[in-house]
Design a protein around this motif. Structure first.
Motif, PDB file in Angstrom:
ATOM      1  N   LEU A  61      -8.530  -0.297  -4.104  1.00  0.00           N
ATOM      2  CA  LEU A  61      -8.241   1.127  -3.913  1.00  0.00           C
ATOM      3  C   LEU A  61      -8.430   1.566  -2.468  1.00  0.00           C
ATOM      4  CD1 LEU A  61      -9.987   2.496  -7.127  1.00  0.00           C
ATOM      5  CD2 LEU A  61      -7.521   2.519  -6.659  1.00  0.00           C
TER       6      LEU A  61
ATOM      7  N   GLN B 126      -7.529  -0.122   0.209  1.00  0.00           N
ATOM      8  CA  GLN B 126      -6.508  -0.658   1.137  1.00  0.00           C
ATOM      9  C   GLN B 126      -5.334   0.319   1.247  1.00  0.00           C
ATOM     10  OE1 GLN B 126      -7.608  -3.364   2.736  1.00  0.00           O
ATOM     11  NE2 GLN B 126      -9.368  -3.241   1.341  1.00  0.00           N
ATOM     12  N   ILE B 127      -5.585   1.445   1.873  1.00  0.00           N
ATOM     13  CA  ILE B 127      -4.566   2.495   1.920  1.00  0.00           C
ATOM     14  C   ILE B 127      -3.613   2.329   3.101  1.00  0.00           C
ATOM     15  CG2 ILE B 127      -6.042   4.138   0.715  1.00  0.00           C
ATOM     16  CD1 ILE B 127      -6.529   5.472   3.467  1.00  0.00           C
ATOM     17  N   GLN B 128      -4.001   1.514   4.103  1.00  0.00           N
ATOM     18  CA  GLN B 128      -3.112   1.231   5.228  1.00  0.00           C
ATOM     19  C   GLN B 128      -3.559  -0.070   5.890  1.00  0.00           C
ATOM     20  OE1 GLN B 128      -3.844   5.129   7.054  1.00  0.00           O
ATOM     21  NE2 GLN B 128      -4.781   4.099   8.817  1.00  0.00           N
TER      22      GLN B 128
ATOM     23  N   LYS C  52      -9.656   9.829   3.033  1.00  0.00           N
ATOM     24  CA  LYS C  52      -8.593   9.419   2.100  1.00  0.00           C
ATOM     25  C   LYS C  52      -9.046   8.225   1.265  1.00  0.00           C
ATOM     26  CE  LYS C  52      -3.649   8.318   1.886  1.00  0.00           C
ATOM     27  NZ  LYS C  52      -2.408   8.090   2.665  1.00  0.00           N
ATOM     28  N   ILE C  53      -9.753   7.276   1.916  1.00  0.00           N
ATOM     29  CA  ILE C  53     -10.300   6.132   1.167  1.00  0.00           C
ATOM     30  C   ILE C  53     -11.296   6.633   0.124  1.00  0.00           C
ATOM     31  CG2 ILE C  53     -11.754   4.072   1.329  1.00  0.00           C
ATOM     32  CD1 ILE C  53     -10.555   3.664   4.161  1.00  0.00           C
TER      33      ILE C  53
ATOM     34  N   ASN D 243      -9.487   8.230  -2.726  1.00  0.00           N
ATOM     35  CA  ASN D 243      -8.717   7.276  -3.518  1.00  0.00           C
ATOM     36  C   ASN D 243      -9.617   6.499  -4.475  1.00  0.00           C
ATOM     37  OD1 ASN D 243      -5.934   6.630  -3.740  1.00  0.00           O
ATOM     38  ND2 ASN D 243      -6.352   4.560  -2.973  1.00  0.00           N
TER      39      ASN D 243
END
Length: 275
Positions: A101, A103-105, A170-171, A174
C-alpha cells in the motif's frame, strides 16, 4: 524522584550530525552512577545503538534499549550478549500489505525492520547519507517480493521515507484507509512515516520496562521531539519536549526545555530537573 529516563535519539539526544554533546555524556553518567537508568527509546534497531551506548559509557553494566517504536526491549550485557526481554511484532502478511500500500510512486524508500536486521527497498540518496551519518547497518533489497522474510526473525515495523510531506501523508492515508484496525501510524525526523502493529508504541513499552525494573510510573521521564515520541511523553511521569520539538509535542509535554538537541537538551533536563 526520577529513576528511569526514556530518551529519543535523533533530534533529541543526538546532535544534527549524529554526534553526542559532551555535556549530555557527563550528565547521563552522573545520573546512572547515582542508580538511575538512562534508556534509549528509539524507532531504530537496538543494533544501531551500540555505538551510542559505548560513547555514553553505558556498556559497563547491563543496559536496556527500547527499539522499533516500542516493538522490543533488549538487554545488552557488558560482554555484548543480547537478551530479548519483550517483543511486539507484526505478521508477515501484515508487513506485506503495508509494503504494497505504501508504493504509491517510484521514488518511495521503504524500510522493513526484523528483530535483528534492517532491509531497505529503493533507498534514496538522502536516506543513504542519513544511515551513514548515524552508522546504521542495513541490507539493500532490489525486489518487492518479500517472501524471503519468512526465513528471518519476526518483523517489528515497516516505514517509508520521502522528502515531501504531501507524499508521506498520502502514504499514511493509503495504508490507514485499509488497515486502520491493524496498524499504528506515526511520523518522525521530517522524513519517515512509520507503521507498528496496533497498540505498540514508545509509551506502552517504555512503561513495560519500568514495570520490569520495578520502577513506579511516576518516577519515569521521557524526552522527545517528534510525533512518534508523543506516546512516551504522555505515558511517563514527566514528559519533556526539547526546544526543537514539534509544536504538537510541546503542547502535551509537562516540561518544554529552552535548549535544543544541539545545545545538550538532555543534560539540561538532568541537571536542572533531576539531579
Amino acid at each position: 524522584m526520577i529513576q528511569l529516563i526514556l530518551s529519543d535519539l535523533d533530534e533529541t539526544l543526538l546532535n544534527d550530525d549524529g554526534s553526542i554533546h559532551q555535556k549530555n555524556i557527563d550528565a547521563i553518567q552522573k545520573f546512572t552512577q547515582n542508580g538511575g537508568y538512562f534508556v534509549p527509546n528509539t524507532g531504530r534497531s537496538y543494533k544501531s545503538v551500540t555505538g551510542t551506548l559505548n560513547t555514553l559509557g553505558l556498556n559497563q553494566t547491563r543496559q536496556y534499549v527500547v527499539s522499533y517504536n516500542g516493538g522490543a526491549i533488549i538487554a545488552i550485557e557488558p560482554d555484548g550478549k543480547e537478551e530479548v526481554v519483550a517483543q511486539h511484532n507484526m505478521s508477515l502478511d501484515l508487513a506485506k500489505k503495508i509494503f504494497e500500500l505504501g508504493q504509491i510512486q517510484d521514488d518511495v524508500d521503504t524500510h522493513i525492520y526484523t528483530l535483528d536486521k534492517l532491509f531497505i527497498y529503493n533507498i534514496s540518496p538522502a536516506d543513504k547519507q542519513y544511515m551513514s551519518e548515524r552508522q546504521v547497518p542495513y541490507t539493500e533489497i532490489t525486489s518487492d517480493d518479500l517472501t524471503f522474510l519468512a526465513n528471518e526473525k519476526p518483523i517489528m515495523k515497516v516505514i517509508f521515507e520521502h522528502s515531501e510531506p504531501a507524499v508521506r501523508q498520502k502514504i499514511a492515508d493509503n495504508v490507514t484507509n485499509e488497515l486502520a484496525l491493524s496498524v499504528l501510524l506515526t511520523f518522525s525526523s521530517n522524513r519517515y512515516v512509520e507503521f507498528n502493529p496496533k497498540g505498540v508504541d514508545k509509551g506502552v513499552t517504555g512503561l513495560e520496562l519500568a514495570d520490569i525494573l520495578h520502577i513506579d510510573h511516576d518516577n519515569t521521564a521521557a524526552l522527545g521531539d517528534n510525533l512518534n515520541d508523543a506516546a512516551q511523553i504522555k505515558a511517563a511521569g514527566i514528559g519533556v519536549a526539547v526546544a526543537n520539538a514539534k509544536q504538537e509535542i510541546k503542547d502535551i509535554a509537562d516540561i518544554v526545555l529552552t535548549t535544543t538537541n544541539n545545545d545538550a537538551a538532555v543534560a539540561d533536563f538532568i541537571e536542572n530537573y533531576v539531579i
